[in-house]
Design a protein around this motif. Structure first.
Motif, PDB file in Angstrom:
ATOM      1  N   PHE A 175       3.314   5.089  -5.310  1.00  0.00           N
ATOM      2  CA  PHE A 175       3.815   5.046  -6.676  1.00  0.00           C
ATOM      3  C   PHE A 175       4.204   3.618  -7.056  1.00  0.00           C
ATOM      4  O   PHE A 175       3.871   3.128  -8.140  1.00  0.00           O
ATOM      5  N   PHE A 176       4.916   2.940  -6.162  1.00  0.00           N
ATOM      6  CA  PHE A 176       5.387   1.580  -6.408  1.00  0.00           C
ATOM      7  C   PHE A 176       4.215   0.625  -6.630  1.00  0.00           C
ATOM      8  O   PHE A 176       4.206  -0.160  -7.584  1.00  0.00           O
ATOM      9  N   VAL A 177       3.211   0.702  -5.762  1.00  0.00           N
ATOM     10  CA  VAL A 177       2.054  -0.186  -5.880  1.00  0.00           C
ATOM     11  C   VAL A 177       1.275   0.111  -7.163  1.00  0.00           C
ATOM     12  O   VAL A 177       0.908  -0.806  -7.909  1.00  0.00           O
ATOM     13  N   ASN A 178       1.054   1.374  -7.441  1.00  0.00           N
ATOM     14  CA  ASN A 178       0.228   1.735  -8.599  1.00  0.00           C
ATOM     15  C   ASN A 178       0.918   1.470  -9.929  1.00  0.00           C
ATOM     16  O   ASN A 178       0.273   1.095 -10.908  1.00  0.00           O
ATOM     17  N   ASN A 179       2.243   1.648  -9.964  1.00  0.00           N
ATOM     18  CA  ASN A 179       2.959   1.584 -11.247  1.00  0.00           C
ATOM     19  C   ASN A 179       3.772   0.311 -11.449  1.00  0.00           C
ATOM     20  O   ASN A 179       3.860  -0.185 -12.563  1.00  0.00           O
ATOM     21  N   ILE A 180       4.365  -0.209 -10.400  1.00  0.00           N
ATOM     22  CA  ILE A 180       5.152  -1.442 -10.544  1.00  0.00           C
ATOM     23  C   ILE A 180       4.281  -2.673 -10.311  1.00  0.00           C
ATOM     24  O   ILE A 180       4.370  -3.664 -11.033  1.00  0.00           O
ATOM     25  N   LEU A 181       3.412  -2.598  -9.299  1.00  0.00           N
ATOM     26  CA  LEU A 181       2.540  -3.743  -8.999  1.00  0.00           C
ATOM     27  C   LEU A 181       1.219  -3.665  -9.761  1.00  0.00           C
ATOM     28  O   LEU A 181       0.369  -4.537  -9.606  1.00  0.00           O
ATOM     29  N   SER A 182       1.042  -2.630 -10.577  1.00  0.00           N
ATOM     30  CA  SER A 182      -0.185  -2.432 -11.364  1.00  0.00           C
ATOM     31  C   SER A 182      -1.436  -2.465 -10.492  1.00  0.00           C
ATOM     32  O   SER A 182      -2.489  -2.971 -10.902  1.00  0.00           O
ATOM     33  N   GLY A 183      -1.293  -1.938  -9.275  1.00  0.00           N
ATOM     34  CA  GLY A 183      -2.432  -1.857  -8.369  1.00  0.00           C
ATOM     35  C   GLY A 183      -2.676  -3.098  -7.534  1.00  0.00           C
ATOM     36  O   GLY A 183      -3.571  -3.108  -6.681  1.00  0.00           O
ATOM     37  N   GLU A 184      -1.906  -4.174  -7.777  1.00  0.00           N
ATOM     38  CA  GLU A 184      -2.068  -5.379  -6.954  1.00  0.00           C
ATOM     39  C   GLU A 184      -1.558  -5.131  -5.539  1.00  0.00           C
ATOM     40  O   GLU A 184      -0.701  -4.275  -5.308  1.00  0.00           O
ATOM     41  N   LYS A 185      -2.059  -5.906  -4.591  1.00  0.00           N
ATOM     42  CA  LYS A 185      -1.658  -5.751  -3.197  1.00  0.00           C
ATOM     43  C   LYS A 185      -0.310  -6.429  -2.962  1.00  0.00           C
ATOM     44  O   LYS A 185       0.079  -7.350  -3.680  1.00  0.00           O
ATOM     45  N   PHE A 186       0.396  -5.959  -1.937  1.00  0.00           N
ATOM     46  CA  PHE A 186       1.621  -6.621  -1.513  1.00  0.00           C
ATOM     47  C   PHE A 186       1.302  -8.056  -1.087  1.00  0.00           C
ATOM     48  O   PHE A 186       0.223  -8.340  -0.572  1.00  0.00           O
ATOM     49  N   GLY A 187       2.293  -8.952  -1.291  1.00  0.00           N
ATOM     50  CA  GLY A 187       2.132 -10.320  -0.839  1.00  0.00           C
ATOM     51  C   GLY A 187       2.277 -10.426   0.679  1.00  0.00           C
ATOM     52  O   GLY A 187       2.725  -9.483   1.348  1.00  0.00           O
ATOM     53  N   SER A 188       1.918 -11.569   1.215  1.00  0.00           N
ATOM     54  CA  SER A 188       2.008 -11.796   2.667  1.00  0.00           C
ATOM     55  C   SER A 188       3.456 -11.931   3.126  1.00  0.00           C
ATOM     56  O   SER A 188       3.722 -11.966   4.331  1.00  0.00           O
ATOM     57  N   ASN A 189       4.387 -11.987   2.173  1.00  0.00           N
ATOM     58  CA  ASN A 189       5.805 -12.146   2.496  1.00  0.00           C
ATOM     59  C   ASN A 189       6.502 -10.837   2.856  1.00  0.00           C
ATOM     60  O   ASN A 189       7.658 -10.835   3.295  1.00  0.00           O
ATOM     61  N   ILE A 190       5.841  -9.714   2.696  1.00  0.00           N
ATOM     62  CA  ILE A 190       6.493  -8.408   2.881  1.00  0.00           C
ATOM     63  C   ILE A 190       6.807  -8.154   4.351  1.00  0.00           C
ATOM     64  O   ILE A 190       5.977  -8.397   5.238  1.00  0.00           O
ATOM     65  N   VAL A 191       8.012  -7.637   4.600  1.00  0.00           N
ATOM     66  CA  VAL A 191       8.406  -7.199   5.941  1.00  0.00           C
ATOM     67  C   VAL A 191       8.336  -5.671   5.956  1.00  0.00           C
ATOM     68  O   VAL A 191       9.048  -5.008   5.193  1.00  0.00           O
ATOM     69  N   TYR A 192       7.475  -5.128   6.799  1.00  0.00           N
ATOM     70  CA  TYR A 192       7.251  -3.683   6.816  1.00  0.00           C
ATOM     71  C   TYR A 192       8.174  -3.000   7.820  1.00  0.00           C
ATOM     72  O   TYR A 192       8.346  -3.471   8.953  1.00  0.00           O
ATOM     73  N   LEU A 193       8.740  -1.866   7.390  1.00  0.00           N
ATOM     74  CA  LEU A 193       9.658  -1.110   8.225  1.00  0.00           C
ATOM     75  C   LEU A 193       9.210   0.345   8.286  1.00  0.00           C
ATOM     76  O   LEU A 193       8.426   0.810   7.467  1.00  0.00           O
ATOM     77  N   TYR A 194       9.756   1.068   9.272  1.00  0.00           N
ATOM     78  CA  TYR A 194       9.314   2.437   9.537  1.00  0.00           C
ATOM     79  C   TYR A 194       9.729   3.410   8.444  1.00  0.00           C
ATOM     80  O   TYR A 194       8.932   4.194   7.960  1.00  0.00           O
TER      81      TYR A 194
END
Length: 314
Positions: A175-194
């Motif tokens: 939902f966040f990617v499709n609606n807030i990021l308008s389908g753009e990919k996360f940047g390389s700065n993202i820290v992924y958690l479980y």
């Protein structure tokens, strides 16, 4: 499939057609048996606060929460488990994807999504961060890597650590990617958690951190702070009822959800919650899933949804 109150919708609510809802949980006919369910982590407050009431009303309608083996829980995981016959029905914080409809057809049945409530998404930061709020564009720029320091948007000279779960892990991320990021990919700065528990723990000790999750999971927390959000400009709307209860006042007092702002669409980030049911010639699985959704849509079920932090749609 239409989302309820997505960012671009201006908070328009779509109500289910049909007759007036039944009065309470016990008024719904439910098949006897043990029914396996799971999926979205955003449904945790519902599983905790409402499902025991369903069990009380229907003691022979036994609900058994089932986690995935070697997979992170989430809407997508729940729908996959439903397709593979591991669940009777699933809980989702996003609509069914076209690929999932196609996979169901290949297996000889169809899927149905039944909306049962509306919720808000909250943006959380460390309690010490002094910033009036964020616009949707600023949130997008943070998560796509264009904004990397809080000073770029009026905050302290502090590096931003943007936390997220992986895209494939849950409906909230999709939902966040499709609606807030308008389908753009996360940047390389993202820290992924479980999961959200892990993220909130990290955020509590990271003065520059930021994370997004279901508002009922985030707003009442003592060790993080939810930010007001604006579609544009400085028309910020908080996901909590103002004034903000500060960390030192918690847990004696906790922030409460701004249900009215979610309901009217004044708060910019809202979405529907769905029960996903197999349509399989009226099978017992189908009956169980539809009965569960009907219970949540009774007057009592919708009231309990409200008490758990969600917005009733009936």
């Amino acid at each position: 499939m239409g989302l309820l109150g997505v960012v671009a919708s201006g908070g328009i609510l779509y109500f289910l057609p049909g007759k007036k809802s039944d009065s309470d949980l016990s008024s719904v006919a439910a098949p006897e048996g043990t029914w396996f369910y799971g999926g979205s982590t955003s449904w945790a407050p519902i599983r905790q606060h409402i499902d025991p009431e369903i069990t009380t009303a229907h003691p022979k309608f036994e609900l058994r929460y089932t986690d995935a083996i070697n997979a992170t829980p989430g809407s997508g995981t729940g729908i996959r488990m439903l397709l593979e016959g591991q669940l009777t029905f699933s809980q989702s914080s996003r609509p069914i994807a076209d690929r999932e409809y196609q996979q169901a057809q290949q297996r000889g049945f169809s899927l149905k999504q039944i909306p049962v409530a509306l919720e808000g998404l909250a943006i959380a930061v460390h309690p010490s961060l002094q910033i009036p709020g964020l616009t949707l564009t600023q949130i997008k720029d943070i998560y796509t890597g264009k904004i990397t320091n809080w000073k770029q948007i009026g905050g302290p000279n502090l590096k931003i650590t943007a936390y997220s779960r992986h895209f494939e892990d849950g409906g909230t991320v999709e939902f966040f990617v499709n609606n807030i990021l308008s389908g753009e990919k996360f940047g390389s700065n993202i820290v992924y958690l479980y999961d959200t528990t892990d993220a909130l723990r990290k955020l509590a000790s990271d003065r520059g951190g930021i994370y997004y999750a279901s508002a009922p999971e985030v707003v009442p927390q003592c060790k993080v702070k939810s930010l007001p959000i604006a579609r544009q400009g400085k028309s910020f709307v908080a996901p909590y009822t103002e004034p903000l209860i500060k960390a030192e006042q918690c847990p004696n007092r906790r922030n409460k959800l701004n249900i009215d702002a979610f309901k009217t669409g004044q708060y910019p980030i809202t979405r529907q919650m769905f029960v996903i049911v197999k349509q399989n010639n009226g099978s017992l699985e189908q009956q169980a899933g539809e009965a569960y959704a009907k219970m949540l849509l009774t007057n009592q079920g919708q009231k309990l949804m409200n008490e758990a932090g969600f917005v009733r749609i009936r």
